[in-house]
Design an enzyme around this catalytic site. Structure first.
Site, PDB file in Angstrom:
ATOM      1  N   GLU A  55       0.824  -1.204   0.000  1.00 38.36           N
ATOM      2  CA  GLU A  55       0.000   0.000   0.000  1.00 38.36           C
ATOM      3  C   GLU A  55       0.866   1.266   0.000  1.00 38.36           C
ATOM      4  O   GLU A  55       0.602   2.220  -0.737  1.00 38.36           O
ATOM      5  CB  GLU A  55      -0.916   0.013   1.238  1.00 38.36           C
ATOM      6  CG  GLU A  55      -1.799  -1.217   1.379  1.00 38.36           C
ATOM      7  CD  GLU A  55      -1.187  -2.301   2.243  1.00 38.36           C
ATOM      8  OE1 GLU A  55      -1.906  -2.850   3.093  1.00 38.36           O
ATOM      9  OE2 GLU A  55       0.026  -2.598   2.071  1.00 38.36           O
ATOM     10  N   CYS A  79      -1.935  -3.827   7.340  1.00 40.94           N
ATOM     11  CA  CYS A  79      -1.447  -4.187   8.668  1.00 40.94           C
ATOM     12  C   CYS A  79      -1.743  -3.078   9.675  1.00 40.94           C
ATOM     13  O   CYS A  79      -1.972  -1.923   9.330  1.00 40.94           O
ATOM     14  CB  CYS A  79       0.045  -4.505   8.625  1.00 40.94           C
ATOM     15  SG  CYS A  79       1.092  -3.073   8.290  1.00 40.94           S
ATOM     16  N   ALA A 165      18.120 -49.227   3.042  1.00 43.34           N
ATOM     17  CA  ALA A 165      19.423 -49.605   2.491  1.00 43.34           C
ATOM     18  C   ALA A 165      19.605 -51.102   2.670  1.00 43.34           C
ATOM     19  O   ALA A 165      18.915 -51.750   3.469  1.00 43.34           O
ATOM     20  CB  ALA A 165      20.548 -48.848   3.199  1.00 43.34           C
ATOM     21  N   TRP A 173      20.791 -47.431  -6.290  1.00 45.44           N
ATOM     22  CA  TRP A 173      19.527 -46.708  -6.073  1.00 45.44           C
ATOM     23  C   TRP A 173      18.420 -47.715  -5.774  1.00 45.44           C
ATOM     24  O   TRP A 173      18.291 -48.703  -6.491  1.00 45.44           O
ATOM     25  CB  TRP A 173      19.150 -45.874  -7.286  1.00 45.44           C
ATOM     26  CG  TRP A 173      20.157 -44.816  -7.586  1.00 45.44           C
ATOM     27  CD1 TRP A 173      21.115 -44.827  -8.539  1.00 45.44           C
ATOM     28  CD2 TRP A 173      20.274 -43.545  -6.915  1.00 45.44           C
ATOM     29  NE1 TRP A 173      21.833 -43.664  -8.531  1.00 45.44           N
ATOM     30  CE2 TRP A 173      21.335 -42.856  -7.541  1.00 45.44           C
ATOM     31  CE3 TRP A 173      19.580 -42.940  -5.871  1.00 45.44           C
ATOM     32  CZ2 TRP A 173      21.726 -41.584  -7.138  1.00 45.44           C
ATOM     33  CZ3 TRP A 173      19.981 -41.683  -5.479  1.00 45.44           C
ATOM     34  CH2 TRP A 173      21.034 -41.009  -6.107  1.00 45.44           C
ATOM     35  N   ARG A 187      12.271 -30.976  -4.351  1.00 43.50           N
ATOM     36  CA  ARG A 187      13.341 -30.175  -3.733  1.00 43.50           C
ATOM     37  C   ARG A 187      13.245 -28.726  -4.217  1.00 43.50           C
ATOM     38  O   ARG A 187      13.348 -27.777  -3.430  1.00 43.50           O
ATOM     39  CB  ARG A 187      14.710 -30.730  -4.119  1.00 43.50           C
ATOM     40  CG  ARG A 187      15.145 -31.996  -3.432  1.00 43.50           C
ATOM     41  CD  ARG A 187      16.563 -32.342  -3.893  1.00 43.50           C
ATOM     42  NE  ARG A 187      17.078 -33.566  -3.295  1.00 43.50           N
ATOM     43  CZ  ARG A 187      18.299 -34.042  -3.504  1.00 43.50           C
ATOM     44  NH1 ARG A 187      19.131 -33.380  -4.308  1.00 43.50           N
ATOM     45  NH2 ARG A 187      18.701 -35.157  -2.930  1.00 43.50           N
ATOM     46  N   ARG A 210      17.977 -30.836  -9.403  1.00 43.29           N
ATOM     47  CA  ARG A 210      18.514 -30.933 -10.754  1.00 43.29           C
ATOM     48  C   ARG A 210      17.511 -31.549 -11.726  1.00 43.29           C
ATOM     49  O   ARG A 210      16.623 -32.311 -11.334  1.00 43.29           O
ATOM     50  CB  ARG A 210      19.794 -31.786 -10.754  1.00 43.29           C
ATOM     51  CG  ARG A 210      20.884 -31.283  -9.826  1.00 43.29           C
ATOM     52  CD  ARG A 210      22.127 -32.143  -9.892  1.00 43.29           C
ATOM     53  NE  ARG A 210      21.890 -33.539  -9.543  1.00 43.29           N
ATOM     54  CZ  ARG A 210      21.816 -34.006  -8.300  1.00 43.29           C
ATOM     55  NH1 ARG A 210      21.922 -33.164  -7.268  1.00 43.29           N
ATOM     56  NH2 ARG A 210      21.613 -35.279  -8.079  1.00 43.29           N
TER      57      ARG A 210
END
Length: 342
Positions: A55, A79, A165, A173, A187, A210
């Protein structure tokens, strides 16, 4: 007084302007000043913490006295407090604005109440115009206000039998390329990516988002939690953003500091220890479980102790989506209690 067609068009424009501002500690807000006959006199938006609010930014583009009798169209209630800048509600009153149309009420205990101040000064106030769209624009900021901290997504990849794992510790992977590409997109939609020192020392991750070998335009800030030292040559030290390090087990302290830095969405991608700590602390707002059709066996579970001693204490989730990704399956879920409260 009903919202006019000119005010409606101005709100559409104000919502576009809001998108110019940065995501961060303060909300993205846009404002348009209209003359009595609906002509756009000035536009503004908030450019980040410490800069004039939308504003005031718009009013600054008018000559002294030119705002008298005008209408201010703003995406968030002006505000009502003094922080790094003064209250926008008072700035509008001082400028002689006769009417204010805003989309959303400010949820802040301190910053809210601007509409009341405006009405008390004789300004006509209308709220709710294009509220759904405005809510979408600042959805992440609104959730931070509701939670009192950033939104936390906890992600892990697992075998069909729940292992993160193989017995020898290898994990690259478990899932296929489609699942890994999805992780990178998520991400890039986050403000910070969080791992523990164990993951840094074991995997040396770059913590970038990526597309193949190319960095995506938006990169989350890398965050490392733990007391062990990150080597000087670690891949994350070459990240586009400087990494943040927290030598603490208090996750609430970490999230408080990240909030003060303007972080709205946190992506937790550490190993089982860190993921379990966030879940156990009740700090997992969204769970992403990438499940691969492979069996590993052994002791390396995707989650460890999360504070569940018996089935009655189970942390039940509500599934938002089951998403096939190549041969893998992504389960997107959130705490069932949060779903019931929506």
């Amino acid at each position: 007084m009903a919202v006019t067609e000119a005010e409606r068009r101005a709100m559409t424009r104000a919502l576009e302007l809001a998108g110019n501002g940065p995501r961060g500690l303060n909300p993205q807000v846009g404002a348009v000043i209209l003359s009595a006959d609906g002509e756009i006199l000035a536009e503004g938006w908030h450019r980040g913490a410490g800069t004039p609010h939308a504003e005031v930014d718009a009013l600054s583009k008018l000559a002294p006295g030119a705002a008298h009798g005008t209408t201010a169209v703003v995406t968030l209630e002006p505000c009502n407090h003094t922080g790094r800048t003064g209250p926008c509600s008072q700035a509008l009153i001082d400028a002689g604005v006769a009417r204010v149309v805003h989309s959303l009420d400010d949820p802040g205990d301190v910053s809210g109440g601007g509409a009341e101040r405006l009405r008390a000064a004789g300004v006509d106030v209308e709220s709710g115009e294009q509220a759904a769209t405005a809510r979408t624009v600042i959805a992440d900021w609104l959730e931070v206000q509701r939670l009192g901290r950033p939104h936390v997504t906890v992600k892990w990849a697992q075998s069909l039998d729940g292992r993160a794992a193989a017995s020898d510790g290898t994990s690259q992977w478990i899932t296929g390329p489609d699942a890994r590409a999805d992780v990178h997109r998520r991400r890039a939609a986050s403000d910070a990516i969080v791992v523990g020192t164990g993951t840094v020392l074991a995997d040396d991750p770059s913590l970038t988002a990526r597309d193949g070998d190319a960095l995506l335009p938006h990169q989350p800030v890398p965050v490392v939690i733990g007391s062990r030292t990150t080597p000087p040559g670690a891949a994350l030290r070459r990240h586009p953003h400087q990494a943040l390090f927290y030598d603490t087990r208090d996750l609430a302290v970490v999230l408080d500091d990240l909030r003060e830095r303007g972080v709205q969405r946190v992506f937790v991608e550490g190993g089982p220890t860190l993921a379990s700590a966030f879940v156990a602390a009740g700090l997992a707002d969204t769970v992403l479980a990438y499940i691969a059709p492979v069996l590993l066996g052994g002791p390396r579970l995707a989650l460890t102790d999360i504070g569940v001693g018996g089935i009655a204490e189970a942390r039940r989730l509500a599934v938002d989506e089951w998403m096939p990704l190549g041969d893998d399956l992504l389960v997107i879920a959130r705490p069932a209690a949060a779903t019931e409260g929506d």
